[in-house]
Design an enzyme around this catalytic site. Structure first.
Site, PDB file in Angstrom:
ATOM      1  N   ASP A 150       0.821  -1.199   0.000  1.00 61.05           N
ATOM      2  CA  ASP A 150       0.000   0.000   0.000  1.00 61.05           C
ATOM      3  C   ASP A 150       0.858   1.253   0.000  1.00 61.05           C
ATOM      4  OD1 ASP A 150      -2.739   1.051   0.273  1.00 61.05           O
ATOM      5  OD2 ASP A 150      -2.001   1.866   2.176  1.00 61.05           O
ATOM      6  N   GLU A 205       2.052  -0.152  -4.782  1.00 63.02           N
ATOM      7  CA  GLU A 205       1.093   0.851  -5.247  1.00 63.02           C
ATOM      8  C   GLU A 205       1.866   2.142  -5.446  1.00 63.02           C
ATOM      9  OE1 GLU A 205      -3.192   2.778  -3.977  1.00 63.02           O
ATOM     10  OE2 GLU A 205      -1.577   2.642  -2.527  1.00 63.02           O
TER      11      GLU A 205
HETATM   12  O1  TEU Z   1      -4.527   4.078  -1.610  1.00 60.69           O
HETATM   13  C1  TEU Z   1      -3.656   5.171  -1.749  1.00 60.69           C
HETATM   14  C2  TEU Z   1      -4.198   6.224  -2.566  1.00 60.69           C
HETATM   15  O2  TEU Z   1      -3.520   7.183  -2.786  1.00 60.69           O
HETATM   16  C3  TEU Z   1      -5.638   6.114  -3.015  1.00 60.69           C
HETATM   17  O3  TEU Z   1      -6.370   6.559  -1.927  1.00 60.69           O
HETATM   18  C4  TEU Z   1      -5.974   6.906  -4.207  1.00 60.69           C
HETATM   19  O4  TEU Z   1      -5.553   8.232  -4.071  1.00 60.69           O
HETATM   20  C5  TEU Z   1      -7.466   6.998  -4.409  1.00 60.69           C
HETATM   21  O5  TEU Z   1      -8.092   5.891  -3.868  1.00 60.69           O
HETATM   22  C6  TEU Z   1      -7.796   7.147  -5.862  1.00 60.69           C
HETATM   23  O6  TEU Z   1      -7.709   5.925  -6.532  1.00 60.69           O
HETATM   24  C7  TEU Z   1      -4.254   3.114  -0.668  1.00 60.69           C
HETATM   25  C8  TEU Z   1      -5.396   2.118  -0.602  1.00 60.69           C
HETATM   26  O7  TEU Z   1      -5.506   1.466  -1.833  1.00 60.69           O
HETATM   27  C9  TEU Z   1      -6.648   2.830  -0.217  1.00 60.69           C
HETATM   28  O8  TEU Z   1      -7.750   1.964  -0.211  1.00 60.69           O
HETATM   29  C10 TEU Z   1      -6.425   3.427   1.150  1.00 60.69           C
HETATM   30  O9  TEU Z   1      -7.538   4.193   1.499  1.00 60.69           O
HETATM   31  C11 TEU Z   1      -5.180   4.298   1.192  1.00 60.69           C
HETATM   32  O10 TEU Z   1      -4.050   3.652   0.606  1.00 60.69           O
HETATM   33  C12 TEU Z   1      -4.781   4.582   2.612  1.00 60.69           C
HETATM   34  O11 TEU Z   1      -4.322   3.400   3.197  1.00 60.69           O
END
Ligand code: TEU
Ligand code: CA
Length: 588
Positions: free
Chosen positions: A233, A287
């Site tokens: 993540d 990610e």
């Molecule tokens: O996502 C990181 C993130 O930057 C996303 O929130 C993105 O900006 C947004 O969803 C648009 O696609 C990760 C996880 O995948 C997300 O579910 C979490 O909320 C976030 O980290 C925090 O842990």
């Protein structure tokens, strides 16, 4: 030996060893010579446990529910599962706020259930990767509960604490990705802690070597349980700048670009690799939110010993920010796809995906909601180079939910957008609602549609979240019996990829990047050349294969299972139906 012959024998060898590797100990050295890896050949299915299958009628999906569906996964043909966070959590952000990294979320089951899941998947040749949330914890994690107690607590340096600049002003102007400031003043000590995401998700201090060892221990714990790797993540955010200077106005529009560029980012990933990941041949996917094209190879280039692959967001975020929509066309999608493809560099690897738990349903966003467009997207997914990821429900063409009011959303991000756009900046509520309805990640989090029952076969109780009423038409049970279904098409595509190395290791090129509606993509592994043609529109397109690309055979066609394997000679004079796509095998 000719070049082609060398390539051929290398390929044969590596395929043989890939088959061999399933039964014998994996030999990373032998694989490294050709760049072939099990995780490049894998097709990964993403499971958001809360919404997949509920086994005990409490309305919440759980691990025993997944176990009941492993035969379904096997029949689909996927070879790996990525599980969204399954850890103990106060559930402020769907489990991305972890309270205990070594405990299974009681809503989802027990550690025994987890062990049974690993075994059930493994018995069907399916590997499991879990979510590693290492940039932040929950504010209810024991480390944070200690850390906030006093400035000299042994856990103080596990998080990022700073003094405010003056009364009521945070240490700098960093915004949280979820809205508001990235700093929260804490009463006990009067200092601020940093949170890149929600207030309930304090960022860990990776500059503290004890924190890094804790994370590596957690990773070993799950590897010892038999998992085959990690989805990491927001991994690019782990290293923070020393001085925490203010962002400039232009940086405030894309703070993630700064957050993803900390001075020690690659040192830490390399350290993690040598401490943990180098011990096996694991699937690792970072990610890469905030990582620009040119820095992609730093993560995935083989010689750097960091990660196996990244999720880039150029394609999936095409045409939308948080909620604002900008018009896009097929050439823009082609450019985003080509850009992602090229960004991996000469010896890096990437992913191909159109959906995940943070984004709307692809058939609604990129397609027109129809099963035909779901199949066109499936074909495009498998035409691209990279490990394909399928998000639960994508394989049956699940669509966005018909949200009608802001109260129907569950996601904290929606509340943040509303507070910022409507309450603070006075945007029109209708405009904001329309944007959120199209882009919200809640669209992907509605329960999996197993059958036509109003509860979708997801639960016998009260589902935790809205079931899409179109489960009456779009569901696994009805598609399983239909050879023309989206599900049947996914199954054929997955099998086709396994049988055609050119779809995995072949080079990728776009032979017609300017065409306003039709994709014509070439995959070539030196043995076989495949041309993937897709009408990415709801209108008939008179598209003819260029004479130079003499087609020999149609391997798959979105319109009609019967034609696959049909011989074609040279150019194919047929018009393409709306959303029709085919893979042609070309002559030498
Ligand atoms: O996502 C990181 C993130 O930057 C996303 O929130 C993105 O900006 C947004 O969803 C648009 O696609 C990760 C996880 O995948 C997300 O579910 C979490 O909320 C976030 O980290 C925090 O842990
Ligand atoms: Ca349950």
């Amino acid at each position: 030996m000719s070049d082609a012959l060398t390539r051929r024998s290398v390929l044969k060898l590596s395929l043989a060893s890939a088959a061999f590797g399933r039964f014998m100990l994996w030999t990373p050295q032998a694989q490294a010579a050709t760049g072939h890896r099990w995780w490049k050949e894998a097709v990964v299915y993403q499971i958001f446990p809360r919404s997949f299958a509920d086994s005990n009628g409490d309305g919440i999906g759980d691990l025993p529910g997944i176990i009941e569906k492993v035969d379904y996964l096997h029949s689909l043909g996927v070879t790996a599962v990525w599980l969204n966070p399954h850890y103990d959590t106060p559930n402020v952000d769907s489990g991305y706020d972890i309270r205990d990294y070594r405990k299974v979320n009681p809503d989802f089951g027990t550690m025994e259930d987890f062990d049974r899941l690993v075994a059930a998947l493994r018995a069907r040749g399916i590997r499991l990767i879990v979510d590693l949330v290492a940039n932040h914890t929950s504010n209810e994690h024991a480390w944070f509960r200690e850390s906030r107690k006093s400035r000299d607590n042994p856990y103080r340096d596990y998080y990022i604490w700073r003094d405010g600049r003056w009364f009521g002003a945070p240490p700098n102007n960093y915004p949280s990705i979820f809205g508001g400031s990235a700093w929260k003043e804490d009463e006990a000590t009067g200092q601020y802690y940093m949170h890149s995401f929600a207030e309930a998700q304090p960022d860990l201090n990776w500059d503290n070597p004890r924190v890094r060892q804790e994370i590596y221990d957690i990773m070993r714990f799950w590897l010892d349980k038999g998992v085959d790797g990690f989805r990491m993540d927001t991994i690019a955010f782990i290293s923070k700048p020393a001085g925490f200077r203010d962002l400039r106005p232009e940086e405030l529009r894309r703070p993630d670009l700064v957050y993803a560029d900390g001075p020690n980012l690659h040192n830490y990933i390399q350290e993690m690799n040598s401490a943990v990941l180098s011990g096996g041949d694991y699937l690792t996917v970072g990610e890469a939110f905030g990582v620009p094209f040119e820095r992609t190879p730093l993560f995935v280039s083989e010689g750097r010993h960091e990660l196996g692959m990244l999720f880039r967001f150029d394609v999936i975020h095409l045409g939308h920010g948080d909620w604002q929509l900008t018009p896009w066309g097929v050439p823009d999608l082609k450019a985003a796809i080509a850009g992602e493809d090229q960004s991996s560099g000469p010896d890096g690897w990437l992913t191909t995906f159109f959906e995940n738990h943070d984004n709307p349903r692809s058939v609604s966003y990129f397609g027109d909601g129809s099963p035909a467009s779901a199949k066109a997207l499936a074909l495009l997914l498998f035409a691209r180079r990279g490990t394909p990821f399928i998000f639960q429900g994508q394989e049956i063409g699940m669509t966005n939910f018909p949200f009608k009011s802001v109260d129907e959303f569950e996601d904290l991000v929606v509340r943040g957008i509303w507070a910022d756009a409507v309450t603070l900046r006075g945007e029109s509520p209708k405009k904001v609602l329309d944007g959120i309805a199209v882009t919200s990640r809640d669209n992907s989090r509605t329960p999996m549609q197993w059958n036509a029952d109003p509860k979708a076969g997801f639960t016998t109780g009260v589902p935790w979240f809205h079931v899409n009423p179109n489960t009456a038409q779009i569901n696994v049970a009805s598609e399983e019996g239909d050879p023309a279904s989206v599900l049947a098409f996914y199954k054929r595509l997955i099998a086709l990829r396994a049988a055609h190395p050119a779809l995995i290791y072949g080079t990728f090129s776009d032979t017609d990047p300017g065409h306003p509606k039709v994709f014509a993509l070439l995959r070539d592994d030196g043995q076989q050349r495949l041309l993937i043609v897709i009408n990415f529109s709801a209108e008939v397109q008179p598209y003819h294969l260029p004479p130079a690309l003499a087609a020999q055979e149609i391997l798959i066609d979105t319109h009609g299972g019967a034609v696959s394997g049909a011989a074609v000679s040279g150019t194919d004079p047929q018009d393409l139906h709306p959303w029709q796509g085919r893979i042609y095998r070309l002559g030498a």
